[in-house]
Design an enzyme around this catalytic site. Structure first.
Site, short mmCIF file in Angstrom:
data_model
loop_
_atom_site.label_atom_id
_atom_site.label_comp_id
_atom_site.label_asym_id
_atom_site.label_seq_id
_atom_site.Cartn_x
_atom_site.Cartn_y
_atom_site.Cartn_z
N GLU A 82 0.84 -1.21 0.00
CA GLU A 82 0.00 0.00 0.00
C GLU A 82 0.88 1.26 0.00
O GLU A 82 0.57 2.25 -0.67
CB GLU A 82 -0.94 0.00 1.21
CG GLU A 82 -1.98 1.08 1.18
CD GLU A 82 -2.98 0.94 0.04
OE1 GLU A 82 -3.11 1.90 -0.75
OE2 GLU A 82 -3.64 -0.11 -0.05
N GLU A 89 1.69 6.24 -7.15
CA GLU A 89 0.68 7.24 -7.50
C GLU A 89 1.26 8.64 -7.43
O GLU A 89 0.97 9.48 -8.30
CB GLU A 89 -0.52 7.12 -6.57
CG GLU A 89 -1.37 5.90 -6.84
CD GLU A 89 -2.56 5.79 -5.90
OE1 GLU A 89 -2.63 6.55 -4.91
OE2 GLU A 89 -3.42 4.94 -6.16
#
Length: 143
Positions: A82, A89
């Site tokens: 994560e 991102e």
């Protein structure tokens, strides 16, 4: 003794250190990255809630040592992925602020990696917890 500035501007001295970023600075950078991910990513908070539930259930069901190893490994893999997803991102947003199909693919693939790890963790949870829950239920029904 050498003296260097880390990316955060602190002067760090280490005897014989030849790396461009001393170890203490590397640890601060890692801590900052983890803190950023936890404070900005809702999904990481969801993963943390499930991790805490998994640990509590592990204690409640007296999970074996091998079970604990599997649980801890799953928690760490999902959370690490994560955080990597957050990094990917961020980089994609930096280099491609406008929509681009390849940017979308990069983000989707990173999210997919987290999803696969989470699904794998659910399978591990079923393997570790379900036999103990079934035994406990059987014992309760027999009494």
């Amino acid at each position: 003794m050498s003296a260097r500035k880390c990316p955060h501007g602190r002067i760090v001295r280490h005897a014989g250190d030849t790396s461009p970023f001393p170890f203490a600075c590397a640890l601060r950078c890692a801590r900052n990255g983890i803190a950023y991910a936890f404070t900005t990513q809702k999904n990481l908070k969801v993963h943390l809630a499930f991790a805490l539930a998994a640990v509590a259930l592990g204690f409640a069901l007296s999970v074996s040592e091998a079970g604990w190893l599997a649980i801890v490994l799953c928690i760490m893999v999902v959370m690490a992925l994560e955080i990597v997803n957050t990094a990917i991102e961020s980089v994609v947003d930096m280099v491609s602020p406008e929509w681009h199909e390849l940017a979308m693919r990069a983000k989707d693939c990173a999210a997919g990696a987290v999803c696969l790890a989470a699904i794998g963790s659910l399978v591990v949870a079923a393997i570790v917890y379900l036999p103990r829950i079934a035994a406990l239920a059987g014992a309760l029904l027999a009494s």
